[in-house]
Write a protein that holds these residues in place. Structure first.
Motif, PDB file in Angstrom:
ATOM      1  N   ARG A  32       0.749  -1.239   0.088  1.00  0.00           N
ATOM      2  CA  ARG A  32       0.020  -0.117  -0.073  1.00  0.00           C
ATOM      3  C   ARG A  32       0.871   1.201  -0.089  1.00  0.00           C
ATOM      4  O   ARG A  32       0.531   2.277  -0.611  1.00  0.00           O
ATOM      5  CB  ARG A  32      -1.121  -0.122   1.183  1.00  0.00           C
ATOM      6  N   LEU A  33       2.043   1.382   0.511  1.00  0.00           N
ATOM      7  CA  LEU A  33       2.819   2.366   0.872  1.00  0.00           C
ATOM      8  C   LEU A  33       4.052   2.488  -0.207  1.00  0.00           C
ATOM      9  O   LEU A  33       4.761   3.243  -0.079  1.00  0.00           O
ATOM     10  CB  LEU A  33       3.334   2.450   2.166  1.00  0.00           C
ATOM     11  N   ASN A  34       4.249   1.364  -1.003  1.00  0.00           N
ATOM     12  CA  ASN A  34       5.340   1.143  -1.974  1.00  0.00           C
ATOM     13  C   ASN A  34       6.504   1.142  -1.254  1.00  0.00           C
ATOM     14  O   ASN A  34       7.477   1.831  -1.495  1.00  0.00           O
ATOM     15  CB  ASN A  34       5.134   2.509  -2.857  1.00  0.00           C
ATOM     16  N   ILE A  35       6.545   0.556  -0.131  1.00  0.00           N
ATOM     17  CA  ILE A  35       7.942   0.307   0.556  1.00  0.00           C
ATOM     18  C   ILE A  35       8.222  -1.143   0.729  1.00  0.00           C
ATOM     19  O   ILE A  35       7.342  -2.009   0.522  1.00  0.00           O
ATOM     20  CB  ILE A  35       7.931   1.222   1.736  1.00  0.00           C
ATOM     21  N   SER A  36       9.414  -1.499   1.273  1.00  0.00           N
ATOM     22  CA  SER A  36       9.728  -2.730   1.403  1.00  0.00           C
ATOM     23  C   SER A  36       8.979  -3.440   2.672  1.00  0.00           C
ATOM     24  O   SER A  36       8.984  -2.754   3.562  1.00  0.00           O
ATOM     25  CB  SER A  36      11.302  -3.192   1.460  1.00  0.00           C
ATOM     26  N   ARG A  37       8.827  -4.689   2.637  1.00  0.00           N
ATOM     27  CA  ARG A  37       8.153  -5.161   3.963  1.00  0.00           C
ATOM     28  C   ARG A  37       9.115  -5.073   5.206  1.00  0.00           C
ATOM     29  O   ARG A  37       8.903  -4.895   6.386  1.00  0.00           O
ATOM     30  CB  ARG A  37       8.130  -6.800   3.791  1.00  0.00           C
ATOM     31  N   SER A  38      10.567  -5.295   5.090  1.00  0.00           N
ATOM     32  CA  SER A  38      11.656  -5.233   6.031  1.00  0.00           C
ATOM     33  C   SER A  38      11.509  -3.658   6.457  1.00  0.00           C
ATOM     34  O   SER A  38      11.777  -3.353   7.744  1.00  0.00           O
ATOM     35  CB  SER A  38      13.084  -5.372   5.676  1.00  0.00           C
ATOM     36  N   TYR A  39      11.342  -2.659   5.496  1.00  0.00           N
ATOM     37  CA  TYR A  39      11.233  -1.392   6.247  1.00  0.00           C
ATOM     38  C   TYR A  39      10.176  -1.045   7.230  1.00  0.00           C
ATOM     39  O   TYR A  39      10.046  -0.346   8.124  1.00  0.00           O
ATOM     40  CB  TYR A  39      11.211  -0.492   4.973  1.00  0.00           C
ATOM     41  N   VAL A  40       8.861  -1.736   6.704  1.00  0.00           N
ATOM     42  CA  VAL A  40       7.587  -1.897   7.668  1.00  0.00           C
ATOM     43  C   VAL A  40       7.970  -2.168   8.645  1.00  0.00           C
ATOM     44  O   VAL A  40       7.790  -1.843  10.027  1.00  0.00           O
ATOM     45  CB  VAL A  40       6.564  -2.199   6.908  1.00  0.00           C
ATOM     46  N   SER A  41       8.552  -3.073   8.986  1.00  0.00           N
ATOM     47  CA  SER A  41       9.104  -3.971  10.059  1.00  0.00           C
ATOM     48  C   SER A  41       9.934  -3.243  11.050  1.00  0.00           C
ATOM     49  O   SER A  41       9.698  -3.057  12.161  1.00  0.00           O
ATOM     50  CB  SER A  41       9.889  -5.174   9.804  1.00  0.00           C
ATOM     51  N   ARG A  42      10.855  -2.403  10.382  1.00  0.00           N
ATOM     52  CA  ARG A  42      11.928  -1.650  11.247  1.00  0.00           C
ATOM     53  C   ARG A  42      11.128  -0.566  11.838  1.00  0.00           C
ATOM     54  O   ARG A  42      11.364  -0.080  12.897  1.00  0.00           O
ATOM     55  CB  ARG A  42      13.064  -1.165  10.368  1.00  0.00           C
ATOM     56  N   ILE A  43      10.348   0.040  10.978  1.00  0.00           N
ATOM     57  CA  ILE A  43       9.512   1.294  11.418  1.00  0.00           C
ATOM     58  C   ILE A  43       8.552   0.811  12.658  1.00  0.00           C
ATOM     59  O   ILE A  43       8.399   1.650  13.675  1.00  0.00           O
ATOM     60  CB  ILE A  43       8.694   1.990  10.415  1.00  0.00           C
ATOM     61  N   GLU A  44       7.863  -0.301  12.393  1.00  0.00           N
ATOM     62  CA  GLU A  44       6.776  -0.697  13.434  1.00  0.00           C
ATOM     63  C   GLU A  44       7.696  -0.998  14.723  1.00  0.00           C
ATOM     64  O   GLU A  44       7.377  -0.747  15.670  1.00  0.00           O
ATOM     65  CB  GLU A  44       6.342  -1.952  12.797  1.00  0.00           C
ATOM     66  N   LYS A  45       8.724  -1.477  14.600  1.00  0.00           N
ATOM     67  CA  LYS A  45       9.549  -2.145  15.795  1.00  0.00           C
ATOM     68  C   LYS A  45      10.035  -0.786  16.564  1.00  0.00           C
ATOM     69  O   LYS A  45       9.796  -0.593  17.775  1.00  0.00           O
ATOM     70  CB  LYS A  45      10.853  -2.731  15.383  1.00  0.00           C
ATOM     71  N   LYS A  46      10.614   0.259  15.750  1.00  0.00           N
ATOM     72  CA  LYS A  46      10.942   1.640  16.245  1.00  0.00           C
ATOM     73  C   LYS A  46       9.819   2.266  17.252  1.00  0.00           C
ATOM     74  O   LYS A  46      10.039   2.763  18.140  1.00  0.00           O
ATOM     75  CB  LYS A  46      11.699   2.506  15.316  1.00  0.00           C
ATOM     76  N   VAL A  47       8.627   2.233  16.308  1.00  0.00           N
ATOM     77  CA  VAL A  47       7.460   3.267  16.987  1.00  0.00           C
ATOM     78  C   VAL A  47       7.092   2.273  18.331  1.00  0.00           C
ATOM     79  O   VAL A  47       6.768   2.883  19.408  1.00  0.00           O
ATOM     80  CB  VAL A  47       6.642   3.325  15.951  1.00  0.00           C
ATOM     81  N   ILE A  48       6.985   0.855  18.306  1.00  0.00           N
ATOM     82  CA  ILE A  48       6.554   0.251  19.388  1.00  0.00           C
ATOM     83  C   ILE A  48       7.589   0.502  20.550  1.00  0.00           C
ATOM     84  O   ILE A  48       7.203   0.710  21.759  1.00  0.00           O
ATOM     85  CB  ILE A  48       6.381  -1.216  18.958  1.00  0.00           C
ATOM     86  N   THR A  49       8.871   0.613  20.245  1.00  0.00           N
ATOM     87  CA  THR A  49       9.819   0.703  21.295  1.00  0.00           C
ATOM     88  C   THR A  49       9.657   2.059  21.806  1.00  0.00           C
ATOM     89  O   THR A  49       9.638   2.216  22.919  1.00  0.00           O
ATOM     90  CB  THR A  49      11.117   0.495  20.779  1.00  0.00           C
ATOM     91  N   ASP A  50       9.426   3.119  21.030  1.00  0.00           N
ATOM     92  CA  ASP A  50       9.228   4.571  21.549  1.00  0.00           C
ATOM     93  C   ASP A  50       7.714   4.612  22.459  1.00  0.00           C
ATOM     94  O   ASP A  50       8.055   5.059  23.386  1.00  0.00           O
ATOM     95  CB  ASP A  50       9.126   5.510  20.529  1.00  0.00           C
ATOM     96  N   ILE A  51       6.887   4.004  21.947  1.00  0.00           N
ATOM     97  CA  ILE A  51       5.520   3.926  22.761  1.00  0.00           C
ATOM     98  C   ILE A  51       5.832   3.350  24.153  1.00  0.00           C
ATOM     99  O   ILE A  51       5.477   4.013  25.090  1.00  0.00           O
ATOM    100  CB  ILE A  51       4.438   3.157  21.841  1.00  0.00           C
ATOM    101  N   LYS A  52       6.387   2.227  23.866  1.00  0.00           N
ATOM    102  CA  LYS A  52       6.677   1.378  25.531  1.00  0.00           C
ATOM    103  C   LYS A  52       7.540   2.320  26.252  1.00  0.00           C
ATOM    104  O   LYS A  52       7.307   2.481  27.610  1.00  0.00           O
ATOM    105  CB  LYS A  52       7.378   0.298  25.142  1.00  0.00           C
ATOM    106  N   SER A  53       8.382   3.119  25.932  1.00  0.00           N
ATOM    107  CA  SER A  53       9.244   3.867  26.588  1.00  0.00           C
ATOM    108  C   SER A  53       8.363   4.981  27.235  1.00  0.00           C
ATOM    109  O   SER A  53       8.625   5.616  28.493  1.00  0.00           O
ATOM    110  CB  SER A  53      10.681   4.471  26.171  1.00  0.00           C
ATOM    111  N   LYS A  54       7.762   5.467  26.516  1.00  0.00           N
ATOM    112  CA  LYS A  54       6.694   6.544  27.095  1.00  0.00           C
ATOM    113  C   LYS A  54       5.659   6.306  27.841  1.00  0.00           C
ATOM    114  O   LYS A  54       5.430   7.135  28.972  1.00  0.00           O
ATOM    115  CB  LYS A  54       6.256   7.454  25.772  1.00  0.00           C
ATOM    116  N   VAL A  55       5.088   5.042  27.837  1.00  0.00           N
ATOM    117  CA  VAL A  55       4.069   4.556  28.638  1.00  0.00           C
ATOM    118  C   VAL A  55       4.651   4.118  29.957  1.00  0.00           C
ATOM    119  O   VAL A  55       3.692   4.448  31.138  1.00  0.00           O
ATOM    120  CB  VAL A  55       3.351   3.523  28.002  1.00  0.00           C
TER     121      VAL A  55
END
Length: 113
Positions: free
Chosen positions: A89-112
């Protein structure tokens, strides 16, 4: 007619109906005997954490990160998508989606926490 309507309601039970009275004269109601496995304080804490997570996601600066998390986890009443579907849908690689997802989840966990 009146007696028929009384007969229909004769078997109704209400939560505040008294089952018996203890030696001090306090009534024991049906509501008192019903137990619940859920812990109200724990449920409230979980709800507050999810509200905090939703606010963090809503306030993400990077729109792509926000969109990936929303698409991956089906937020805003959308169907959750796989990494492959998000990547297409976003015309990017699956691994890039995985990296962004992991980064955001880590950021969210640290803030919560």
């Amino acid at each position: 007619m009146h007696f028929r309507s009384l007969k229909k309601g004769a078997n109704d039970l209400y939560l505040n109906d008294t089952l018996e009275i203890d030696k001090d004269g306090n009534p024991l109601t049906i509501e008192d005997t019903i137990s619940s496995e859920s812990d109200l304080a724990e449920n409230l804490e979980t709800k507050l954490r999810w509200e905090k997570v939703a606010k963090i996601i809503e306030n993400l600066d990077d729109e792509r990160e926000k969109e990936i998390i929303i698409l991956r986890y089906g937020l805003n009443n959308k169907r959750p998508l796989t990494q492959r579907e998000v990547a297409q849908r976003l015309n990017i690689s699956r691994s890039y989606v995985s990296r962004i997802e992991k980064k955001v989840i880590t950021d969210i966990k640290s803030k919560v926490d």
